[in-house]
Design a protein around this motif. Structure first.
Motif, PDB file in Angstrom:
ATOM      1  N   ASP A  58       0.848  -1.202   0.000  1.00 51.03           N
ATOM      2  CA  ASP A  58       0.000   0.000   0.000  1.00 51.03           C
ATOM      3  C   ASP A  58       0.891   1.263   0.000  1.00 51.03           C
ATOM      4  OD1 ASP A  58      -1.709   2.098   0.593  1.00 51.03           O
ATOM      5  OD2 ASP A  58      -2.834   0.980   2.133  1.00 51.03           O
ATOM      6  N   PRO A  59       0.710   2.150  -0.986  1.00 51.51           N
ATOM      7  CA  PRO A  59       1.550   3.363  -1.010  1.00 51.51           C
ATOM      8  C   PRO A  59       1.465   4.171   0.288  1.00 51.51           C
ATOM      9  CG  PRO A  59       0.281   3.163  -3.047  1.00 51.51           C
ATOM     10  CD  PRO A  59      -0.209   2.081  -2.140  1.00 51.51           C
ATOM     11  N   ALA A  60       0.367   4.012   1.033  1.00 52.73           N
ATOM     12  CA  ALA A  60       0.251   4.725   2.320  1.00 52.73           C
ATOM     13  C   ALA A  60       1.396   4.322   3.257  1.00 52.73           C
ATOM     14  CB  ALA A  60      -1.103   4.406   2.965  1.00 52.73           C
ATOM     15  N   ILE A  61       1.845   3.057   3.168  1.00 52.24           N
ATOM     16  CA  ILE A  61       2.979   2.612   4.004  1.00 52.24           C
ATOM     17  C   ILE A  61       4.237   3.371   3.603  1.00 52.24           C
ATOM     18  CG2 ILE A  61       4.487   0.656   4.586  1.00 52.24           C
ATOM     19  CD1 ILE A  61       2.093  -1.181   4.413  1.00 52.24           C
ATOM     20  N   GLY A  62       4.436   3.527   2.286  1.00 48.99           N
ATOM     21  CA  GLY A  62       5.609   4.259   1.798  1.00 48.99           C
ATOM     22  C   GLY A  62       5.603   5.700   2.282  1.00 48.99           C
ATOM     23  N   ARG A  63       4.414   6.348   2.229  1.00 53.81           N
ATOM     24  CA  ARG A  63       4.328   7.748   2.669  1.00 53.81           C
ATOM     25  C   ARG A  63       4.630   7.860   4.164  1.00 53.81           C
ATOM     26  NH1 ARG A  63      -0.001   7.724  -1.110  1.00 53.81           N
ATOM     27  NH2 ARG A  63      -1.551   7.369   0.511  1.00 53.81           N
ATOM     28  N   LEU A  64       4.093   6.920   4.942  1.00 52.69           N
ATOM     29  CA  LEU A  64       4.348   6.954   6.391  1.00 52.69           C
ATOM     30  C   LEU A  64       5.834   6.723   6.690  1.00 52.69           C
ATOM     31  CD1 LEU A  64       1.158   5.047   7.606  1.00 52.69           C
ATOM     32  CD2 LEU A  64       1.778   7.394   8.235  1.00 52.69           C
ATOM     33  N   LEU A  65       6.443   5.806   5.949  1.00 52.78           N
ATOM     34  CA  LEU A  65       7.877   5.537   6.174  1.00 52.78           C
ATOM     35  C   LEU A  65       8.711   6.778   5.880  1.00 52.78           C
ATOM     36  CD1 LEU A  65       8.190   1.926   4.681  1.00 52.78           C
ATOM     37  CD2 LEU A  65       8.514   2.565   7.077  1.00 52.78           C
ATOM     38  N   ASP A  66       8.347   7.511   4.811  1.00 56.43           N
ATOM     39  CA  ASP A  66       9.063   8.757   4.496  1.00 56.43           C
ATOM     40  C   ASP A  66       8.880   9.781   5.612  1.00 56.43           C
ATOM     41  OD1 ASP A  66      10.041   7.799   2.160  1.00 56.43           O
ATOM     42  OD2 ASP A  66       8.476   8.685   0.881  1.00 56.43           O
TER      43      ASP A  66
END
Ligand code: ZN
Length: 502
Positions: A58-66
């Motif tokens: 889920d791209p939301a995971i990528g945004r949170l990691l950033d």
């Protein structure tokens, strides 16, 4: 930052829930499912795998990691939150490099290839799986190529199972190990083999199962958070840190089969059960690599379960279970029987001394296949040649040759086998550290007490789950890198007492 971290944990937990639901369906398929359920079960597992992959990428995971990067950098490396973010990032980057459609192709192909293998092996017919295995090789290469920049094409595949290892580093360890093992194998197999007839009488299944359960209860396996069922090929699986299952198989004419597989799988399970409960449902909440996992199963199966001290305590108990079969068999005869060393064809049946020669052969063949220096159609012959040269015995057929292991037929080519041997090496390296910290461990084992060892493993290894990579963990526990010296020392010390000239 706390809110963002909480959001991340929730997304990870949902992905984990889907994965664990799939694990439960898998466990059921291998234990109790009637055969009529097979077709729908395959579809259901595919659906769950697809949903789990979508969740985990889920791209939301990528945004949170950033967004969490500054927070991560403000924390100590080994804090739980920094470790969660670090390990999640590694897994997320890996998962998002591979298109979902490609993963679906791999999964569909593996299911078909597995079915082809279940028909080809009993028929002793490699031709039946050859084209399917060629596709597996193409897909394995394609998968590796989603991770460009590798030194060897097997590296990304090795990395999936044993993060941080590579074709070069594994090969270096295996070459050194093989050089040390071959003279030991030669010294032992030039002598008369141990007599293991006592293991091949008739041993009723219910008593074998009861004895195995008594042993792992003493090890400290928690039956409030686990159970054992029967299956064709023993394995451990987990649905949460409060529910870890093991399976075993019983052969009434082979006493070793169920007992040692139960101890082996209990070692995998106790590792998972010992992980910090705060890591539930997160990427930290599982064993850190296939090698470290196997080191924990081998600790209980071999270093403990095939030791003389263990049987000084348990052999009289075993004789109580099977008085007719064992009353006239001495402890010495029994101990030699369960530690019989011989050149043999089948990896899973082989003894501690010759065992590692089997995964090393497979590892080398995997590399050659991936490199393109060996064609799939020539694999059976290459297999026979390596068994002849390395183990000194030529497989009479492919059934007990190249078709014996499920790995290449139900999974990828590359990264499938090195973990077994790394696990054996590590089991001795960790155990040596446990003995340094607690020299009383052997005496405890000989009196049927395992608490000190189990607690040391929990404190030093289990609790961390995937917080540390294998190499970080080895460094923390032993103060140095992976080393074969403790393993060779263990084998020599043990087998010198059984065979002259080792
Ligand atoms: Zn295992």
């Amino acid at each position: 930052m706390e809110t963002k971290l909480q959001e991340l944990k929730t997304l990870l937990m949902e992905a984990n829930d889907l994965e664990m639901a799939g694990a439960l369906l898998n466990w059921d398929q291998s234990t109790y499912m009637p055969s009529g359920g097979a077709e729908a079960r395959g579809r259901q597992l595919g659906t769950l795998a697809k949903l789990a992959h979508e969740k985990a990428t889920d791209p939301a995971i990528g945004r949170l990691l950033d967004a969490l990067r500054p927070f991560e950098e403000s924390l100590p490396f080994d804090s739980d939150d920094a470790s969660l973010i670090r390990v999640t990032r590694r897994q997320y980057e890996r998962a998002t490099k591979v298109p979902a459609a490609f993963m679906a192709r791999i999964n569909t192909h593996m299911a078909e290839s597995y079915v082809a293998w279940t028909l080809a092996r009993p028929a002793n017919d490699f031709k039946k799986v050859q084209s399917s295995l060629e596709t597996t090789l193409d897909l394995s290469r394609e998968l590796a190529n989603y991770f460009p920049g590798y030194a060897h094409i097997a590296d990304p595949l090795i990395d999936f199972a044993d993060y941080g290892m590579s074709a070069v580093s594994v090969r270096a360890v295996f070459t050194e190990l093989r050089d040390q093992l071959v003279p030991i194998v030669q010294a032992i197999t030039s002598q008369a083999p141990a007599d293991d007839a006592c293991l091949h009488q008739r041993y009723p299944e219910d008593k074998q199962l009861a004895f195995g359960l008594e042993v792992i209860k003493r090890f400290g396996f928690d039956f409030e958070r686990g159970r054992q069922d029967k299956t064709h090929h023993p394995f451990m699986t987990k649905f949460s840190l409060g529910d870890v299952r093991i399976t075993t198989r019983v052969k009434e004419n082979d006493l070793g089969e169920a007992i040692f597989s139960t101890m082996h799988e209990s070692g995998h399970a106790m590792y998972e059960l010992g992980i910090n409960r705060d890591y539930e449902g997160s990427p930290l909440g599982g064993g850190t690599s296939s090698g470290v996992h196997e080191s924990q199963s081998r600790t209980w199966e071999n270093l403990v379960g095939r030791s003389l001290g263990f049987w000084q305590f348990f052999y009289p108990r075993l004789q109580d279970y099977f008085p007719e079969q064992l009353k006239s068999v001495s402890l010495d005869t029994f101990y030699r029987a369960i530690n019989k060393v011989q050149r043999s064809l089948i990896r899973t049946d082989s003894d501690e001394v010759t065992y590692n020669l089997h995964p090393i052969i497979r590892f080398d063949l995997e590399l050659q296949l991936l490199e393109g220096s060996l064609a799939v159609r020539d694999l059976p012959e290459a297999w026979r040649a390596r068994y002849t040269s390395d183990i000194g015995i030529t497989p009479p057929d492919d059934k007990d040759g190249v078709l014996q292991d499920v790995h290449w037929f139900g999974g990828l080519i590359g990264g499938a086998f090195q973990g077994y041997t790394l696990g054996n090496i590590l089991s001795a390296q960790f155990f040596a550290e446990a003995l340094k910290a607690h020299p009383e461990i052997p005496a405890q084992i000989a009196s049927g007490e395992f608490g000190v060892l189990h607690n040391w493993l929990k404190t030093s290894i289990y609790q961390y789950g995937s917080k540390y990579t294998a190499s970080e963990l080895i460094q923390r526990v032993t103060g140095g890198p992976l080393s074969i010296a403790p393993y060779i020392n263990y084998l020599k010390t043990k087998y010198q007492a059984l065979y002259a000239g080792v």
